[in-house]
Design an enzyme around this catalytic site. Structure first.
Site: not given
Ligand code: K1U
Ligand code: ZN
Length: 153
Positions: A26, A75
């Protein structure tokens, strides 16, 4: 009233590219320095899953389950830090699509966690705001140190 402009379409496209490159599931506009209520997400994580890029304009949570789900969140704005966060396990979200249509969808699992995390970004809230003071302070101090090191580099 949100006007769907080429600028907005380009922002969404750039945000999806940034999210996939990170990689992340996200991204919210404030994370790329844009003050707009725009988020993108794709929580189809399985290796052979068909991607489902979503763009949500002016998203609003319109319903939440009483049941909570704990997920170890990360995040992209707080590199290499993870913590368990409890949030409603299911949510109904309404938003405007890039096609000008209003959508309402029920999210569960990782999609529900992610959409709440991203809407929080739009409201200036981070996952560390849900933590106890000690854990939150530990992460904040690590981020301040990282910022100082990056400024020196
Ligand atoms: O908004 C953000 O900072 C992005 C974040 C979103 C998120 C992660 C975990 C729980 C809720 C929302 C990320 O994408 S961190 C990276 C991540 O979780 C990930 C990366 C690659 C594969 C799977 C997960
Ligand atoms: Zn975040």
């Amino acid at each position: 009233m949100t006007e769907i402009t080429d600028k907005l379409r380009k922002l969404a496209e750039d945000m999806l590219e940034t999210m996939y490159d990170a990689p992340g599931i996200g991204l919210a506009a404030p994370q790329v320095g844009v003050s707009a209520r725009v988020l993108v997400m794709d929580c189809e994580k399985e290796e052979n899953a068909v991607p489902r890029p979503m763009v949500l304009l002016n998203p609003e949570v319109v319903g939440t389950s009483e049941e909570l789900n704990v997920y170890e969140e990360g995040c992209l704005s707080i590199p290499d830090q993870y913590a368990d966060v409890a949030r409603p396990s299911e949510v109904d979200v309404r938003w405007l699509g890039l096609d000008g249509e209003t959508y309402t969808e029920h999210f569960d699992g990782l999609w529900a966690t992610c959409v709440q995390h991203e809407i929080d970004h739009l409201d200036g809230k981070l996952f560390i705001d849900y933590l106890g003071p000690l854990k939150r302070q530990m992460i904040t101090r690590k981020m301040q140190k990282l910022k100082r090191e990056r400024a020196r580099a």
